[in-house]
Design an enzyme around this catalytic site. Structure first.
Site, PDB file in Angstrom:
ATOM      1  N   CYS A   1       0.842  -1.213   0.000  1.00 55.79           N
ATOM      2  CA  CYS A   1       0.000   0.000   0.000  1.00 55.79           C
ATOM      3  C   CYS A   1       0.870   1.254   0.000  1.00 55.79           C
ATOM      4  O   CYS A   1       0.566   2.240  -0.688  1.00 55.79           O
ATOM      5  CB  CYS A   1      -0.912   0.029   1.225  1.00 55.79           C
ATOM      6  SG  CYS A   1      -2.025  -1.376   1.321  1.00 55.79           S
TER       7      CYS A   1
ATOM      8  N   ARG B   1      -7.747  -4.386  -3.312  1.00 50.69           N
ATOM      9  CA  ARG B   1      -7.271  -3.229  -4.085  1.00 50.69           C
ATOM     10  C   ARG B   1      -8.225  -3.012  -5.261  1.00 50.69           C
ATOM     11  O   ARG B   1      -8.059  -3.618  -6.325  1.00 50.69           O
ATOM     12  CB  ARG B   1      -5.843  -3.471  -4.584  1.00 50.69           C
ATOM     13  CG  ARG B   1      -4.862  -3.700  -3.461  1.00 50.69           C
ATOM     14  CD  ARG B   1      -3.444  -3.922  -3.925  1.00 50.69           C
ATOM     15  NE  ARG B   1      -2.688  -4.522  -2.843  1.00 50.69           N
ATOM     16  CZ  ARG B   1      -2.191  -3.856  -1.790  1.00 50.69           C
ATOM     17  NH1 ARG B   1      -2.347  -2.548  -1.711  1.00 50.69           N
ATOM     18  NH2 ARG B   1      -1.539  -4.491  -0.841  1.00 50.69           N
TER      19      ARG B   1
END
Ligand code: BEZ
Length: 241
Positions: free
Chosen positions: A58, A141
């Protein structure tokens, strides 16, 4: 059948589809409160989720998005991130990224686009970002491309372990804008400057015409016709000066 149980599962799996209006929500973000999608009317917006703050994949993605923010802005596109962490975690993570993390030649990266706090998972559930087979409490995601009329135009999902390809995200945005502007479709791996596909022949007469010689069109067969579309013309029409 336990209908109540099914209902709980349904709320996890609810997701907008391509062509739907983007589900509405109000949220607290690292850049203040937002009203989605109305605050973004007239602009494209990429709404994306990530599993958790203070995690390495991330972090690499946030740095890359922040680095590209201006490039997306030139294509009239804003970025909005989301995870199911709280506001203070978001703030602390973004400060750490700026102060300490180097990645791919990027350093001192300031994330200026809003990052939504979604501890209740209200937004993540509305957008199908929680996919329990992958993780029950973290968002996958997800990338939602939402157009200036607030319509969902494309969706990409990645699992937790896989960092996104930002060239593809940018390419998809420019390709959709090109389709809108020039009324064409874009073939596999298209990038500005490559030939584009014109809409299929809708009648036998048009199919016949397509197969007779034309300066503009190149037809492999009646259903597969391309034409040139100048790279500078595309970019001049799409990118802000
Ligand atoms: C990461 O961003 O590094 C990550 C997050 C959740 C699961 C696996 C990796």
């Amino acid at each position: 059948m336990n209908t109540n149980e099914n209902h709980v599962e349904d709320t996890h799996f609810a997701m907008p589809r391509i062509g739907d209006k983007a589900p509405e929500f109000k949220a607290v973000t690292t850049q203040g409160d937002i009203n989605f999608p109305s605050d973004y009317k007239g602009e494209w917006v990429i709404l994306f989720s990530h599993p958790a703050d203070f995690t390495p994949v991330c972090t690499s993605e946030f740095m890359t998005f922040a680095h590209l923010e201006e490039k997306f802005a030139q294509a009239n596109c804003k970025l909005v991130g989301l995870s199911v962490d709280g506001l203070y975690s978001h703030i602390a993570w973004l400060r750490t990224i700026k102060d300490k993390i180097k990645f791919n030649g990027m350093d001192n990266v300031e994330v200026k686009f809003p990052l939504i706090e979604d501890i209740t998972m209200n937004v993540a559930k509305k957008y199908g970002m929680i996919q329990p087979g992958e993780h029950k409490t973290q968002a996958v995601r997800a990338v939602f491309f939402i157009d200036p009329e607030s319509t969902v135009r494309a969706i990409i999902y990645y699992p937790l372990s896989l960092g996104r390809n930002f060239d593809e995200i940018y390419r998809a945005l420019i390709a959709m804008q090109t389709s809108d502007k020039f009324n064409v479709a874009t073939p596999a791996d298209w990038n500005p400057g490559d030939d584009v596909i014109i809409s299929p022949a809708g009648s036998c007469g048009v199919a016949e015409e397509r197969m007779s010689s034309s300066d503009e069109l190149e037809c492999e067969d009646w259903f597969f016709c391309t034409k040139k579309l100048d790279r500078d013309l595309v970019l001049n029409e799409i990118l802000k000066k």
